[in-house]
Design an enzyme around this catalytic site. Sequence first.
Site, PDB file in Angstrom:
ATOM      1  N   GLU A  33       0.844  -1.434   0.098  1.00 41.65           N
ATOM      2  CA  GLU A  33       0.345   0.129  -0.029  1.00 41.65           C
ATOM      3  C   GLU A  33       0.894   1.254   0.541  1.00 41.65           C
ATOM      4  O   GLU A  33       2.021   1.359   1.014  1.00 41.65           O
ATOM      5  CB  GLU A  33      -0.671   0.180   1.345  1.00 41.65           C
ATOM      6  CG  GLU A  33      -2.274   0.369   0.755  1.00 41.65           C
ATOM      7  CD  GLU A  33      -3.330  -0.285  -0.291  1.00 41.65           C
ATOM      8  OE1 GLU A  33      -3.109   0.114  -1.432  1.00 41.65           O
ATOM      9  OE2 GLU A  33      -3.663  -1.251   0.517  1.00 41.65           O
ATOM     10  N   HIS A  34       0.566   1.655  -0.948  1.00 38.97           N
ATOM     11  CA  HIS A  34       1.455   3.089  -0.976  1.00 38.97           C
ATOM     12  C   HIS A  34       2.879   2.945  -1.531  1.00 38.97           C
ATOM     13  O   HIS A  34       3.302   3.660  -1.041  1.00 38.97           O
ATOM     14  CB  HIS A  34       1.080   4.086   0.256  1.00 38.97           C
ATOM     15  CG  HIS A  34      -0.055   5.139   0.559  1.00 38.97           C
ATOM     16  ND1 HIS A  34      -0.710   5.895   0.127  1.00 38.97           N
ATOM     17  CD2 HIS A  34      -1.020   4.800   1.242  1.00 38.97           C
ATOM     18  CE1 HIS A  34      -1.711   6.213   0.189  1.00 38.97           C
ATOM     19  NE2 HIS A  34      -2.417   5.583   0.997  1.00 38.97           N
ATOM     20  N   THR A  35       2.962   1.499  -2.123  1.00 40.59           N
ATOM     21  CA  THR A  35       3.947   1.789  -3.178  1.00 40.59           C
ATOM     22  C   THR A  35       3.944   1.990  -4.358  1.00 40.59           C
ATOM     23  O   THR A  35       5.090   1.905  -5.159  1.00 40.59           O
ATOM     24  CB  THR A  35       4.842   0.675  -2.671  1.00 40.59           C
ATOM     25  OG1 THR A  35       3.406  -0.541  -3.720  1.00 40.59           O
ATOM     26  CG2 THR A  35       4.799   0.166  -1.024  1.00 40.59           C
ATOM     27  N   SER A  67     -26.159   6.647 -16.497  1.00 41.24           N
ATOM     28  CA  SER A  67     -26.090   5.760 -15.895  1.00 41.24           C
ATOM     29  C   SER A  67     -27.326   5.421 -15.045  1.00 41.24           C
ATOM     30  O   SER A  67     -27.690   5.760 -14.471  1.00 41.24           O
ATOM     31  CB  SER A  67     -24.312   6.053 -14.751  1.00 41.24           C
ATOM     32  OG  SER A  67     -24.210   5.121 -13.842  1.00 41.24           O
ATOM     33  N   SER A 129     -13.758   1.801  -8.384  1.00 40.64           N
ATOM     34  CA  SER A 129     -14.966   2.252  -9.165  1.00 40.64           C
ATOM     35  C   SER A 129     -14.337   2.995 -10.308  1.00 40.64           C
ATOM     36  O   SER A 129     -14.463   3.342 -11.205  1.00 40.64           O
ATOM     37  CB  SER A 129     -15.784   2.945  -8.460  1.00 40.64           C
ATOM     38  OG  SER A 129     -15.652   3.833  -7.172  1.00 40.64           O
ATOM     39  N   SER A 130     -13.486   4.426  -9.831  1.00 39.46           N
ATOM     40  CA  SER A 130     -13.360   5.567 -10.857  1.00 39.46           C
ATOM     41  C   SER A 130     -12.804   5.241 -12.231  1.00 39.46           C
ATOM     42  O   SER A 130     -13.175   4.869 -13.542  1.00 39.46           O
ATOM     43  CB  SER A 130     -12.576   6.692 -10.416  1.00 39.46           C
ATOM     44  OG  SER A 130     -11.540   6.043  -9.828  1.00 39.46           O
ATOM     45  N   GLU A 163      -7.144  10.353 -15.060  1.00 40.95           N
ATOM     46  CA  GLU A 163      -7.115  11.046 -13.384  1.00 40.95           C
ATOM     47  C   GLU A 163      -5.962  11.588 -12.890  1.00 40.95           C
ATOM     48  O   GLU A 163      -6.758  12.612 -11.947  1.00 40.95           O
ATOM     49  CB  GLU A 163      -7.116   9.417 -12.767  1.00 40.95           C
ATOM     50  CG  GLU A 163      -7.865   7.906 -12.346  1.00 40.95           C
ATOM     51  CD  GLU A 163      -8.912   8.290 -11.314  1.00 40.95           C
ATOM     52  OE1 GLU A 163      -8.830   9.466 -10.841  1.00 40.95           O
ATOM     53  OE2 GLU A 163      -9.848   7.767 -11.710  1.00 40.95           O
ATOM     54  N   ASP A 175      -4.213   0.544  -9.301  1.00 43.63           N
ATOM     55  CA  ASP A 175      -5.508   0.112 -10.133  1.00 43.63           C
ATOM     56  C   ASP A 175      -5.933   0.356 -11.447  1.00 43.63           C
ATOM     57  O   ASP A 175      -6.910  -1.522 -11.389  1.00 43.63           O
ATOM     58  CB  ASP A 175      -6.808   1.821  -9.412  1.00 43.63           C
ATOM     59  CG  ASP A 175      -6.454   1.839  -7.323  1.00 43.63           C
ATOM     60  OD1 ASP A 175      -6.296   1.130  -7.489  1.00 43.63           O
ATOM     61  OD2 ASP A 175      -7.489   2.930  -6.905  1.00 43.63           O
ATOM     62  N   TYR A 225      -3.437  12.270   0.822  1.00 39.16           N
ATOM     63  CA  TYR A 225      -2.656  11.220  -1.025  1.00 39.16           C
ATOM     64  C   TYR A 225      -2.025  12.015  -1.513  1.00 39.16           C
ATOM     65  O   TYR A 225      -0.410  11.816  -1.369  1.00 39.16           O
ATOM     66  CB  TYR A 225      -3.479  11.187  -1.334  1.00 39.16           C
ATOM     67  CG  TYR A 225      -3.261   9.925  -2.487  1.00 39.16           C
ATOM     68  CD1 TYR A 225      -3.108   8.377  -2.003  1.00 39.16           C
ATOM     69  CD2 TYR A 225      -2.232  10.196  -3.657  1.00 39.16           C
ATOM     70  CE1 TYR A 225      -3.143   7.627  -3.439  1.00 39.16           C
ATOM     71  CE2 TYR A 225      -2.032   9.358  -4.727  1.00 39.16           C
ATOM     72  CZ  TYR A 225      -2.157   7.394  -4.472  1.00 39.16           C
ATOM     73  OH  TYR A 225      -1.799   7.157  -5.216  1.00 39.16           O
TER      74      TYR A 225
HETATM   75  C1  GLA Z   1      -5.179   4.638  -3.797  1.00 41.93           C
HETATM   76  C2  GLA Z   1      -4.414   5.141  -5.097  1.00 41.93           C
HETATM   77  C3  GLA Z   1      -3.392   3.954  -5.700  1.00 41.93           C
HETATM   78  C4  GLA Z   1      -2.662   3.503  -4.713  1.00 41.93           C
HETATM   79  C5  GLA Z   1      -3.405   3.923  -3.180  1.00 41.93           C
HETATM   80  C6  GLA Z   1      -2.935   3.332  -2.285  1.00 41.93           C
HETATM   81  O1  GLA Z   1      -6.091   3.492  -4.333  1.00 41.93           O
HETATM   82  O2  GLA Z   1      -5.345   5.198  -6.349  1.00 41.93           O
HETATM   83  O3  GLA Z   1      -2.988   4.229  -7.008  1.00 41.93           O
HETATM   84  O4  GLA Z   1      -1.839   4.380  -4.354  1.00 41.93           O
HETATM   85  O5  GLA Z   1      -4.313   4.437  -3.035  1.00 41.93           O
HETATM   86  O6  GLA Z   1      -1.936   2.001  -1.796  1.00 41.93           O
END
Ligand code: GLA
Length: 388
Positions: A33-35, A67, A129-130, A163, A175, A225
């Site tokens: 996560e957050h990598t 939608s 979802s996005s 995005e 994602d 973020y």
């Molecule tokens: C969100 C971002 C991802 C990722 C996570 C953290 O979901 O869309 O790209 O950075 O946070 O791991």
Amino acid sequence: MKKQFIDKFLEIYGEGEEAKVYFAPGRVNLIGEHTDYNGGHVFPCAITVGTYAVARRREDSLIRMYSLNYAEKGIVKASLGNLEYRREDDWANYVKGMIQTCIRKGCQISFGLDILYYGDIPKGLGIGSSASLEVVTGLILKDLMNLTDISMVDIALFSQLAENEYMGMNCGVMDPFTIAMGKRDHAIFLDTSDLSYIYAPLRLPHEKIIITNSKKARVAVDERYQERRSQCEEALRELQTVISIHDLGELTPDVFEEVQEMVKSPIRIRRVRHAVTENQRTIQAVEALEKGNVEEFGQLMNASHRSLKDDYEVSCKELDILVEEAWKIEGVLGSRLMGAGFGGCTISIVKDSAVNEFIDKVGNIYKERTGLQAEFYVVEIGNGATVL
Ligand code: GLA
């Protein structure tokens, strides 16, 4: 289901050229996560809920979007010549942003489109979802405009760009990559520094993956973020004065120990420590799973949560309660916050025999301690985006 969507499409847009049905999933992230914006590893998988779309080409350059989730907004209109962001277009901006990005990246889009969307991803969880909406739109373009030289990885990258530049959310590639490339019963071990990846069979024969919605709204998630990203970027610049690296993901914990004094603020040191140790944990977790050691995998998930809480500081009271209560239950192998953090959801690996106890106990104690009614979803691992 397919027929129902097509009937609905015809009811909204009327008869015409044959319409086709598409699907793009949501995603969960087991660990890492957050990598993904630090050139590290992630270990996500696609899930069986996601975004359905029915689409057909038009003779003119009009883009019509509807939608079923936002039926009150009616048909949103744009055209290939005008895909500018408009606040009042709300959800449809993701679609317009994706089309505009594809055009900007050289895709030949010569027809307008009528598209109907329906998503069954629960809201507010932060499970992609996005990106799912963008990737399904990319797949529609690839298929209906015959973009044969555009790969699914290209679509993932266009989604990330949409995005970052169109929606102003500076997310990483995890994602859209997972959503475009997912594979049933497998997780993707992805190196975000060069997008190399392997599919790892997700062998959890006696366990379930459970997503728990904290129902805590994700407050100011974009700003916080971005703040984490900027802190990592600044620390990287500081470290680059003494070592030659492109990303924090290249640092091993040992090297980081040696050079950490170059990072001139304790906050930034903690941020880098998370990025480095989380990357390491992700690599170890994949090895543990390969060996069938689900216990070790779970412990690495728990360590991930502690690091996200203490070093990266993206947790919140509600997520901590969910995770700590989960840890108390025998049969919970691992539990941690998932996604960007600051609200949203947790992911837990729970033995089949403990699933009911987990849902009852965590749900009740969470309600007592926060007043919020958590929601639980047992996740099934599905395929990436596809034409149905
Ligand atoms: C969100 C971002 C991802 C990722 C996570 C953290 O979901 O869309 O790209 O950075 O946070 O791991």
